[in-house]
Design a protein around this motif. Structure first.
Motif, PDB file in Angstrom:
ATOM      1  N   PHE A 165       0.820  -1.203   0.000  1.00  0.00           N
ATOM      2  CA  PHE A 165       0.000   0.000   0.000  1.00  0.00           C
ATOM      3  C   PHE A 165       0.864   1.267   0.000  1.00  0.00           C
ATOM      4  CE2 PHE A 165      -2.187   3.408   2.320  1.00  0.00           C
ATOM      5  CZ  PHE A 165      -3.259   3.611   1.462  1.00  0.00           C
TER       6      PHE A 165
ATOM      7  N   VAL B 119       1.093   4.198  -2.885  1.00  0.00           N
ATOM      8  CA  VAL B 119       0.829   5.616  -2.610  1.00  0.00           C
ATOM      9  C   VAL B 119       2.007   6.465  -3.075  1.00  0.00           C
ATOM     10  CG1 VAL B 119       0.513   7.332  -0.770  1.00  0.00           C
ATOM     11  CG2 VAL B 119      -0.815   5.215  -0.741  1.00  0.00           C
TER      12      VAL B 119
ATOM     13  N   LEU C 280       1.954   6.591  -6.810  1.00  0.00           N
ATOM     14  CA  LEU C 280       0.918   7.527  -7.255  1.00  0.00           C
ATOM     15  C   LEU C 280       1.448   8.955  -7.180  1.00  0.00           C
ATOM     16  CD1 LEU C 280      -2.288   7.787  -7.913  1.00  0.00           C
ATOM     17  CD2 LEU C 280      -2.381   8.530  -5.535  1.00  0.00           C
TER      18      LEU C 280
ATOM     19  N   ALA D 247      -0.179   2.644 -10.707  1.00  0.00           N
ATOM     20  CA  ALA D 247      -0.482   3.736  -9.776  1.00  0.00           C
ATOM     21  C   ALA D 247       0.147   5.040 -10.249  1.00  0.00           C
ATOM     22  CB  ALA D 247       0.016   3.381  -8.372  1.00  0.00           C
TER      23      ALA D 247
END
Length: 160
Positions: free
Chosen positions: A4, A8, A11, A108
């Motif tokens: 995760f 992030v 991204l 992402a």
């Protein structure tokens, strides 16, 4: 690092590419050269080579200059948009490779590049309008956000 967190960060590095195309790959090259991320033995181990770091840094610096020129096309024209997506995807894949999440990080970062391109364009238009049409201060602010954001992401990859 958890999947995760890597996603992030990928991204966000994509968002950086959406703001300034070459900043995201340059930041990842510096992160690799400074051993903040380990790319040894991977498809992208060449990124930490001093020549690669220098070339990407010069491209990023050149982009900061050319962005200020009135003849520079809008970031949403197809060539500019595609370049930001490719650069963001690449930077995200590099980041993800360090933790064996190459493909999901690529995805992402592509999403982030689209967000950064469109959101950065809209924000810059609004800020320039609010600033009486003066683009240079807003462009420099955007440069700073891209560089500091990219560096923050690189630092986070080394400490998280």
């Amino acid at each position: 690092m958890t999947h995760f967190i890597v996603l992030v960060l990928a991204l966000f590095i994509g968002v950086v590419a959406g703001l300034r195309t070459f900043t995201a790959p340059a930041v990842m090259a510096w992160a690799a050269a400074l051993h903040w991320i380990n790319l040894d033995g991977t498809w992208v181990q060449w990124l930490s080579h001093p020549v690669t770091v220098a070339v990407l840094t010069l491209l990023a610096l050149g982009e900061f200059v050319t962005d200020q020129l009135p003849s520079t096309p809008n970031r949403t024209v197809p060539v500019q948009f595609i370049a930001r997506i490719v650069a963001g995807g690449f930077a995200g894949a590099v980041l993800g490779t360090a933790w064996n999440y190459t493909w999901t990080s690529l995805g992402a970062a592509i999403i982030g590049a689209v967000i950064g391109t469109l959101g950065g364009f809209a924000a810059r238009q609004r800020l320039v309008a609010a600033n009486g049409g003066k683009d240079l201060p807003i462009a420099l602010l955007e440069d700073g956000v891209a560089v500091l954001g990219g560096l923050a992401i690189a630092v986070l990859t080394s400490v998280v």
